[in-house]
Design a protein around this motif. Structure first.
Motif, PDB file in Angstrom:
ATOM      1  N   ALA A 172       0.817  -1.185  -0.127  1.00 40.93           N
ATOM      2  CA  ALA A 172      -0.129   0.040   0.021  1.00 40.93           C
ATOM      3  C   ALA A 172       0.875   1.282  -0.309  1.00 40.93           C
ATOM      4  O   ALA A 172       0.332   2.296  -0.238  1.00 40.93           O
ATOM      5  N   LYS A 173       2.087   1.283   0.363  1.00 39.42           N
ATOM      6  CA  LYS A 173       2.826   2.422   0.341  1.00 39.42           C
ATOM      7  C   LYS A 173       3.097   2.702  -0.908  1.00 39.42           C
ATOM      8  O   LYS A 173       3.635   4.003  -1.281  1.00 39.42           O
ATOM      9  N   ASP A 174       3.455   1.841  -1.828  1.00 39.37           N
ATOM     10  CA  ASP A 174       3.518   2.313  -3.255  1.00 39.37           C
ATOM     11  C   ASP A 174       2.477   2.289  -4.172  1.00 39.37           C
ATOM     12  O   ASP A 174       2.398   1.510  -5.255  1.00 39.37           O
ATOM     13  N   ASP A 175       1.231   2.535  -3.918  1.00 42.34           N
ATOM     14  CA  ASP A 175      -0.052   2.208  -4.421  1.00 42.34           C
ATOM     15  C   ASP A 175      -0.981   3.543  -4.878  1.00 42.34           C
ATOM     16  O   ASP A 175      -1.813   3.946  -3.898  1.00 42.34           O
ATOM     17  N   PRO A 176      -0.356   4.217  -5.728  1.00 39.71           N
ATOM     18  CA  PRO A 176      -1.061   5.558  -6.081  1.00 39.71           C
ATOM     19  C   PRO A 176      -2.749   5.348  -6.327  1.00 39.71           C
ATOM     20  O   PRO A 176      -3.359   6.206  -6.032  1.00 39.71           O
ATOM     21  N   GLN A 177      -3.126   4.183  -6.911  1.00 38.96           N
ATOM     22  CA  GLN A 177      -4.547   3.965  -7.091  1.00 38.96           C
ATOM     23  C   GLN A 177      -5.326   3.736  -5.635  1.00 38.96           C
ATOM     24  O   GLN A 177      -6.724   3.811  -5.796  1.00 38.96           O
ATOM     25  N   GLY A 178      -4.654   3.353  -4.580  1.00 34.88           N
ATOM     26  CA  GLY A 178      -5.230   3.044  -3.324  1.00 34.88           C
ATOM     27  C   GLY A 178      -6.066   1.703  -3.319  1.00 34.88           C
ATOM     28  O   GLY A 178      -7.217   1.893  -2.625  1.00 34.88           O
ATOM     29  N   CYS A 179      -5.785   0.831  -4.138  1.00 38.94           N
ATOM     30  CA  CYS A 179      -6.357  -0.314  -4.143  1.00 38.94           C
ATOM     31  C   CYS A 179      -6.231  -1.188  -3.179  1.00 38.94           C
ATOM     32  O   CYS A 179      -6.917  -2.166  -2.687  1.00 38.94           O
ATOM     33  N   TRP A 180      -5.121  -1.267  -2.500  1.00 35.70           N
ATOM     34  CA  TRP A 180      -4.684  -2.433  -1.470  1.00 35.70           C
ATOM     35  C   TRP A 180      -5.430  -2.374  -0.337  1.00 35.70           C
ATOM     36  O   TRP A 180      -5.763  -3.437   0.295  1.00 35.70           O
ATOM     37  N   PRO A 181      -5.963  -1.122   0.485  1.00 36.69           N
ATOM     38  CA  PRO A 181      -6.713  -1.412   1.496  1.00 36.69           C
ATOM     39  C   PRO A 181      -7.966  -2.035   1.167  1.00 36.69           C
ATOM     40  O   PRO A 181      -8.576  -2.744   2.058  1.00 36.69           O
ATOM     41  N   THR A 182      -8.383  -1.955   0.055  1.00 39.67           N
ATOM     42  CA  THR A 182      -9.573  -2.725  -0.324  1.00 39.67           C
ATOM     43  C   THR A 182      -9.448  -4.130  -0.376  1.00 39.67           C
ATOM     44  O   THR A 182     -10.393  -5.036   0.080  1.00 39.67           O
ATOM     45  N   TRP A 183      -8.282  -4.360  -1.022  1.00 39.66           N
ATOM     46  CA  TRP A 183      -7.941  -6.071  -0.869  1.00 39.66           C
ATOM     47  C   TRP A 183      -7.796  -6.493   0.493  1.00 39.66           C
ATOM     48  O   TRP A 183      -8.008  -7.744   0.851  1.00 39.66           O
ATOM     49  N   ASP A 184      -7.149  -5.712   1.287  1.00 40.51           N
ATOM     50  CA  ASP A 184      -6.799  -6.109   2.760  1.00 40.51           C
ATOM     51  C   ASP A 184      -8.290  -6.170   3.269  1.00 40.51           C
ATOM     52  O   ASP A 184      -8.597  -7.013   4.084  1.00 40.51           O
ATOM     53  N   THR A 185      -9.452  -5.351   2.984  1.00 38.02           N
ATOM     54  CA  THR A 185     -10.859  -5.679   3.712  1.00 38.02           C
ATOM     55  C   THR A 185     -11.308  -7.054   3.123  1.00 38.02           C
ATOM     56  O   THR A 185     -12.015  -7.956   4.107  1.00 38.02           O
ATOM     57  N   TRP A 186     -10.882  -7.402   2.262  1.00 38.33           N
ATOM     58  CA  TRP A 186     -11.359  -8.603   1.687  1.00 38.33           C
ATOM     59  C   TRP A 186     -10.521 -10.100   1.492  1.00 38.33           C
ATOM     60  O   TRP A 186     -11.045 -11.059   1.285  1.00 38.33           O
ATOM     61  N   ILE A 187      -9.188  -9.841   2.323  1.00 40.06           N
ATOM     62  CA  ILE A 187      -8.630 -10.696   2.166  1.00 40.06           C
ATOM     63  C   ILE A 187      -8.867 -12.203   2.785  1.00 40.06           C
ATOM     64  O   ILE A 187      -8.519 -13.258   2.449  1.00 40.06           O
ATOM     65  N   SER A 188      -9.650 -12.134   3.817  1.00 41.11           N
ATOM     66  CA  SER A 188     -10.038 -13.535   4.496  1.00 41.11           C
ATOM     67  C   SER A 188     -10.657 -14.189   3.591  1.00 41.11           C
ATOM     68  O   SER A 188     -10.605 -15.638   3.602  1.00 41.11           O
ATOM     69  N   GLU A 189     -11.636 -13.747   2.824  1.00 36.47           N
ATOM     70  CA  GLU A 189     -12.620 -14.392   1.793  1.00 36.47           C
ATOM     71  C   GLU A 189     -11.842 -14.908   0.596  1.00 36.47           C
ATOM     72  O   GLU A 189     -12.058 -15.900   0.050  1.00 36.47           O
ATOM     73  N   ILE A 190     -10.874 -14.087   0.204  1.00 35.13           N
ATOM     74  CA  ILE A 190     -10.186 -14.341  -0.960  1.00 35.13           C
ATOM     75  C   ILE A 190      -9.086 -15.317  -0.666  1.00 35.13           C
ATOM     76  O   ILE A 190      -8.897 -16.324  -1.526  1.00 35.13           O
ATOM     77  N   VAL A 191      -8.625 -15.283   0.617  1.00 38.32           N
ATOM     78  CA  VAL A 191      -7.550 -16.769   0.917  1.00 38.32           C
ATOM     79  C   VAL A 191      -8.501 -18.030   0.675  1.00 38.32           C
ATOM     80  O   VAL A 191      -7.905 -18.977   0.158  1.00 38.32           O
ATOM     81  N   ALA A 192      -9.828 -17.907   1.191  1.00 34.76           N
ATOM     82  CA  ALA A 192     -10.596 -19.402   1.423  1.00 34.76           C
ATOM     83  C   ALA A 192     -10.987 -19.485  -0.005  1.00 34.76           C
ATOM     84  O   ALA A 192     -11.162 -20.526  -0.415  1.00 34.76           O
TER      85      ALA A 192
END
Length: 434
Positions: free
Chosen positions: A215-235
């Motif tokens: 997220a530190k090098d994410d000008p589009q700001g996408c990584w916080p959203t993937w962080d929110t969803w990561i538990s379901e995506i791992v499954a």
């Protein structure tokens, strides 16, 4: 105030003794559940459940007897309010024991239903196989399945808290009745298994560290959203890793909803927006098992849910997140957590064994022979059948008949394994019985 006539003391004594009498009526499942042997809960799981419930009853019985001893001794000299306060806490514990019993009753009782019980026993075999990983230090917990109404599956993970604060001794997986019997049931079940496996490997916690760095090098700001969803995506990743395209096709069926729900922002919900979730699943599959089918799946999904009628702001937001999916999937599969012992997350799945070309070859070699297929790992069989269905090589009707027969075969085989198993002094335990 001390109870001068002893009426409160007698009342509470009778209530406590009545509680003991009712507690004695809570009998082990082995004494009051009827089912054919092939429908039984896995032996180790049933033994753990029975020991767990016996220990809970034993602890409560000790508390009641201790309360009665106190009531006849030191408790006589205290006020009725204190006597009542202590009894109410014990009665709450009694309700916790009943809640624990009812939770497992829901799992066990369905085993007496004609055909359903045997199918569930077959799904237990699938859950056990889907949880299996060749990792040092990885403990495979027992898992049991039951059916429920509604389109979604769920899991009560092993070691999470039950009523009363005690840890759950087994994983309890709820699978949707409306998906019985087809390869889509495996997609839902193995997704839930993925939650259990990810928790044991602490994948969500370690992946969030990677996402924070990205997220530190994410000008589009996408990584916080993937962080929110990561538990379901791992499954979802666990499911794709074990089942191949059968997982993505099954997911597509679950999230095929009116367009409003498919595109609706999820806010703090850990489930990704359905439109993006299917695209992520297909991209994971393509990275693990490269084949043109994954691009075709993404194209088909976009045809089913075109975005051109969405408000411009919403369409732009979805396009921004969609553009980041390849980078996100690379990060996901390249992840190395301490529990993986240096391996990448993408390396722990069966690899070439689940490649589409091999799955199709196995489908042709097996030629629907139940005897041959029943001897294979159940997750591989579901992957083969799901791949054949996706390729148009098997009809939904034939798929249902084949899987029904296989679930019965796995159930019978697992029950015979228990019958033929030599006696063992080692049985996993949740807690010691009193």
């Amino acid at each position: 105030m001390v109870d001068p006539g002893g009426l409160a003391t007698r009342l509470l004594e009778h209530e406590a003794r009545g509680l003991l009498a009712r507690l004695d009526q809570v009998r082990p499942f082995a004494l009051h559940e009827t089912m054919v042997l092939a429908a039984a809960v896995p032996y180790d799981a049933q033994l753990i459940i029975e020991r767990f419930l016996h220990a809970s009853r034993g602890r409560l019985r000790e508390k009641v007897h201790g309360y009665l001893d106190w009531l006849h001794g030191q408790g006589r000299g205290v006020g009725a309010a204190e006597q009542q306060r202590r009894f109410v806490l014990i009665r709450l514990g009694f309700n916790d024991v009943l809640s624990q019993f009812d939770l497992f009753t829901e799992v066990i009782t369905q085993r007496s239903e004609h055909e359903t019980g045997v199918w569930l026993s077959g799904l237990d075999v699938l859950a056990r196989d889907a949880l299996r990983l060749g990792l040092d230090g990885y403990e495979q917990v027992p898992a049991v399945c039951y059916l429920s109404r509604g389109p979604g599956a769920a899991i009560r993970r092993a070691r999470t808290r039950l009523p009363g604060g005690v840890p759950n001794p087994v994983a309890i997986i709820r699978v949707p009745r409306e998906r019985m019997v087809g390869s889509g049931i495996a997609s839902s079940l193995v997704h839930e298994v993925g939650h259990q496996g990810a928790a044991q490997l602490r994948l969500v916690e370690s992946l969030r560290l990677d996402l924070a760095r990205a997220a530190k090098d994410d000008p589009q700001g996408c990584w916080p959203t993937w962080d929110t969803w990561i538990s379901e995506i791992v499954a979802d990743c666990w499911s794709v890793g074990k089942l191949g395209i059968a997982s993505t096709v099954g997911l597509l069926a679950v999230v095929s909803l009116p367009s409003f729900f498919v595109f609706r922002p999820s806010g703090s919900d850990p489930h990704p927006v359905p439109y993006l979730r299917v695209l992520v699943s297909a991209t994971i599959g393509e990275a693990l098992y490269p084949h043109p089918q994954w691009a075709a799946m993404r194209h088909t999904w976009k045809q089913l849910y075109p975005t051109h009628d969405l408000p411009a702001v919403r369409r732009t937001d979805l396009e921004r997140l969609e553009a980041s999916i390849p980078a996100f999937v690379r990060l996901l599969l390249a992840h190395r957590s301490p529990a993986l012992h240096g391996q990448r997350l993408g390396d722990i799945w069966p690899g070439r064994e689940r490649h589409p070309t091999r799955l199709i070859r196995l489908h042709r070699e097996w030629a629907g022979d139940i005897a041959v297929m029943a001897r294979q790992p159940s997750s591989l069989v579901f992957a083969v059948i799901g791949q054949a269905k996706a390729a148009g090589l098997i009809s939904p009707e034939a798929e249902s008949r084949l899987l029904s027969a296989l679930l019965r075969a796995w159930a019978v085989r697992s029950s015979l394994d228990v019958v033929q198993r030599p006696p063992s002094n080692h049985v996993p335990s949740a807690s010691r019985a009193s």
